[in-house]
Design a protein around this motif. Structure first.
Motif, PDB file in Angstrom:
ATOM      1  N   CYS A 111      27.092  46.495  32.384  1.00 31.02           N
ATOM      2  CA  CYS A 111      27.770  47.738  32.036  1.00 31.02           C
ATOM      3  C   CYS A 111      27.596  48.748  33.161  1.00 31.02           C
ATOM      4  N   ALA A 112      28.700  49.280  33.660  1.00 29.67           N
ATOM      5  CA  ALA A 112      28.663  50.244  34.758  1.00 29.67           C
ATOM      6  C   ALA A 112      28.326  51.635  34.242  1.00 29.67           C
ATOM      7  N   SER A 113      27.429  52.322  34.952  1.00 28.33           N
ATOM      8  CA  SER A 113      27.029  53.675  34.543  1.00 28.33           C
ATOM      9  C   SER A 113      28.170  54.662  34.655  1.00 28.33           C
ATOM     10  N   SER A 114      29.089  54.443  35.584  1.00 27.07           N
ATOM     11  CA  SER A 114      30.146  55.410  35.857  1.00 27.07           C
ATOM     12  C   SER A 114      31.108  55.582  34.697  1.00 27.07           C
ATOM     13  N   ASN A 115      31.371  54.497  33.945  1.00 27.75           N
ATOM     14  CA  ASN A 115      32.353  54.587  32.866  1.00 27.75           C
ATOM     15  C   ASN A 115      31.943  53.832  31.599  1.00 27.75           C
ATOM     16  N   ASN A 116      30.704  53.305  31.581  1.00 25.38           N
ATOM     17  CA  ASN A 116      30.206  52.526  30.440  1.00 25.38           C
ATOM     18  C   ASN A 116      31.052  51.286  30.156  1.00 25.38           C
ATOM     19  N   ASN A 117      31.862  50.876  31.131  1.00 25.76           N
ATOM     20  CA  ASN A 117      32.663  49.673  30.980  1.00 25.76           C
ATOM     21  C   ASN A 117      31.782  48.442  31.150  1.00 25.76           C
ATOM     22  N   CYS A 118      31.814  47.543  30.173  1.00 24.64           N
ATOM     23  CA  CYS A 118      30.967  46.354  30.203  1.00 24.64           C
ATOM     24  C   CYS A 118      31.808  45.121  30.513  1.00 24.64           C
ATOM     25  N   MET A 119      31.305  44.308  31.425  1.00 20.27           N
ATOM     26  CA  MET A 119      32.015  43.112  31.886  1.00 20.27           C
ATOM     27  C   MET A 119      31.150  41.882  31.632  1.00 20.27           C
ATOM     28  N   ASP A 120      31.764  40.823  31.138  1.00 20.27           N
ATOM     29  CA  ASP A 120      31.039  39.571  30.934  1.00 20.27           C
ATOM     30  C   ASP A 120      30.663  38.941  32.277  1.00 20.27           C
ATOM     31  N   ILE A 121      29.576  38.178  32.255  1.00 25.02           N
ATOM     32  CA  ILE A 121      29.144  37.426  33.428  1.00 25.02           C
ATOM     33  C   ILE A 121      29.517  35.958  33.237  1.00 25.02           C
ATOM     34  N   GLY A 122      30.179  35.391  34.248  1.00 22.63           N
ATOM     35  CA  GLY A 122      30.550  33.987  34.225  1.00 22.63           C
ATOM     36  C   GLY A 122      30.053  33.282  35.472  1.00 22.63           C
ATOM     37  N   VAL A 123      30.559  32.084  35.701  1.00 21.71           N
ATOM     38  CA  VAL A 123      30.154  31.275  36.855  1.00 21.71           C
ATOM     39  C   VAL A 123      31.400  30.898  37.653  1.00 21.71           C
ATOM     40  N   LYS A 124      31.308  31.059  38.971  1.00 21.87           N
ATOM     41  CA  LYS A 124      32.419  30.717  39.854  1.00 21.87           C
ATOM     42  C   LYS A 124      31.885  29.982  41.072  1.00 21.87           C
ATOM     43  N   ARG A 125      32.527  28.882  41.427  1.00 23.32           N
ATOM     44  CA  ARG A 125      32.126  28.124  42.612  1.00 23.32           C
ATOM     45  C   ARG A 125      32.670  28.782  43.876  1.00 23.32           C
ATOM     46  N   ASP A 126      31.816  28.872  44.905  1.00 25.53           N
ATOM     47  CA  ASP A 126      32.311  29.355  46.192  1.00 25.53           C
ATOM     48  C   ASP A 126      32.697  28.169  47.068  1.00 25.53           C
ATOM     49  N   ASP A 127      33.099  28.422  48.310  1.00 28.01           N
ATOM     50  CA  ASP A 127      33.560  27.359  49.205  1.00 28.01           C
ATOM     51  C   ASP A 127      32.454  26.383  49.578  1.00 28.01           C
ATOM     52  N   GLU A 128      31.192  26.797  49.405  1.00 21.61           N
ATOM     53  CA  GLU A 128      30.066  25.932  49.726  1.00 21.61           C
ATOM     54  C   GLU A 128      29.551  25.173  48.513  1.00 21.61           C
ATOM     55  N   GLY A 129      30.210  25.358  47.370  1.00 23.22           N
ATOM     56  CA  GLY A 129      29.825  24.654  46.156  1.00 23.22           C
ATOM     57  C   GLY A 129      28.776  25.364  45.327  1.00 23.22           C
ATOM     58  N   ASN A 130      28.356  26.563  45.732  1.00 22.31           N
ATOM     59  CA  ASN A 130      27.391  27.319  44.943  1.00 22.31           C
ATOM     60  C   ASN A 130      28.031  27.831  43.661  1.00 22.31           C
ATOM     61  N   ARG A 131      27.279  27.828  42.591  1.00 22.86           N
ATOM     62  CA  ARG A 131      27.758  28.323  41.306  1.00 22.86           C
ATOM     63  C   ARG A 131      27.326  29.795  41.170  1.00 22.86           C
ATOM     64  N   LEU A 132      28.163  30.702  41.626  1.00 22.01           N
ATOM     65  CA  LEU A 132      27.826  32.114  41.654  1.00 22.01           C
ATOM     66  C   LEU A 132      27.937  32.741  40.267  1.00 22.01           C
ATOM     67  N   LEU A 133      27.012  33.639  39.938  1.00 18.84           N
ATOM     68  CA  LEU A 133      27.177  34.460  38.748  1.00 18.84           C
ATOM     69  C   LEU A 133      28.043  35.661  39.117  1.00 18.84           C
ATOM     70  N   VAL A 134      29.156  35.818  38.423  1.00 15.41           N
ATOM     71  CA  VAL A 134      30.142  36.849  38.755  1.00 15.41           C
ATOM     72  C   VAL A 134      30.682  37.462  37.467  1.00 15.41           C
ATOM     73  N   THR A 135      31.365  38.601  37.608  1.00 16.54           N
ATOM     74  CA  THR A 135      32.039  39.176  36.454  1.00 16.54           C
ATOM     75  C   THR A 135      33.289  38.348  36.135  1.00 16.54           C
ATOM     76  N   THR A 136      33.622  38.288  34.864  1.00 11.29           N
ATOM     77  CA  THR A 136      34.772  37.505  34.436  1.00 11.29           C
ATOM     78  C   THR A 136      35.429  38.181  33.242  1.00 11.29           C
ATOM     79  N   GLU A 137      36.733  37.983  33.095  1.00 10.42           N
ATOM     80  CA  GLU A 137      37.459  38.571  31.978  1.00 10.42           C
ATOM     81  C   GLU A 137      37.668  37.592  30.833  1.00 10.42           C
ATOM     82  N   ASP A 138      37.616  36.303  31.122  1.00 10.23           N
ATOM     83  CA  ASP A 138      37.990  35.353  30.074  1.00 10.23           C
ATOM     84  C   ASP A 138      37.134  34.093  30.010  1.00 10.23           C
TER      85      ASP A 138
END
Length: 204
Positions: A161-188
């Motif tokens: 949740c961002a302090s600036s607007n109290n907007n909360c975003m889910d955390i998901g997993v996304k692969r980068d070009d090196e195959g790492n499973r990054l924790l990132v914000t996601t909408e769905d």
């Protein structure tokens, strides 16, 4: 008499408004670990995927031009619990509930990172609108805010949740070009998880 009654009603309204802002809701869902125990404030846990067979727990690694493991990732192997993570709230409570402001940090701290190695969100590192979960202290464009654990159906997910607007975003997993499973914000596609109490060692 009428003026006094109006004053009393207004005072009660202000009191309830203060309580609703500064205290967690009494109706929040309890957070339970894999042993069926309540999750403790400042406790150490492995964060593991609900659905096994597609990666393990949460750890950290160096990505891109990083010379220090600053990026929060999901481990590749499903039998790898990752690193113990300290889940803490500034509230003076023993057990944690859904929707409470949290700090997440690794209990294992590399020599190149600040102590404690808290998680944060950093914008501008990924293509599109997503932001990556990193360790604090190294990126200028980190987002001020806090993490929460939220319940969806019968499982839990991480949110930021961002302090600036109290907007909360889910955390998901996304692969980068090196195959790492990054924790990132996601909408769905939130990363649904369970919490396993960490013992005295990092082993399963």
């Amino acid at each position: 008499m009428k003026a006094r009654t109006t004053t009393n009603v207004f005072a009660i309204f202000i009191l309830f408004a203060f309580i609703s802002i500064h205290l967690p809701s009494l109706a929040t869902a309890e957070l339970i670990d894999t042993d069926g125990n309540l999750i403790e404030n400042d406790g150490s846990y492995y964060i593991l995927p609900v659905f096994r067979g597609n990666g393990g727990g949460i750890g950290q690694t160096a990505t891109g031009n990083e010379t220090c493991p600053l990026t929060v990732v999901q481990q590749h192997s499903e039998v790898d619990n990752g690193l113990p993570i300290i889940i803490s709230s500034p509230l003076k409570i023993r057990y944690l509930g859904e929707g409470i402001r949290l700090d997440l940090s690794f209990s294992f701290v590399p020599l190149c990172t600040p102590i404690p190695s808290k998680w944060t969100l950093v914008k501008g590192l990924l293509e599109g609108e997503g932001a990556a979960v990193k360790l604090t202290g190294f990126y200028e464009n980190q987002v001020q805010g806090w993490f929460e654990i939220r319940k969806t159906l019968d499982v839990f997910k991480l949110s930021f949740c961002a302090s600036s607007n109290n907007n909360c975003m889910d955390i998901g997993v996304k692969r980068d070009d090196e195959g790492n499973r990054l924790l990132v914000t996601t909408e769905d596609n939130p990363f649904v998880v369970v919490f396993k109490k960490a013992r005295s060692s990092y082993s399963a």
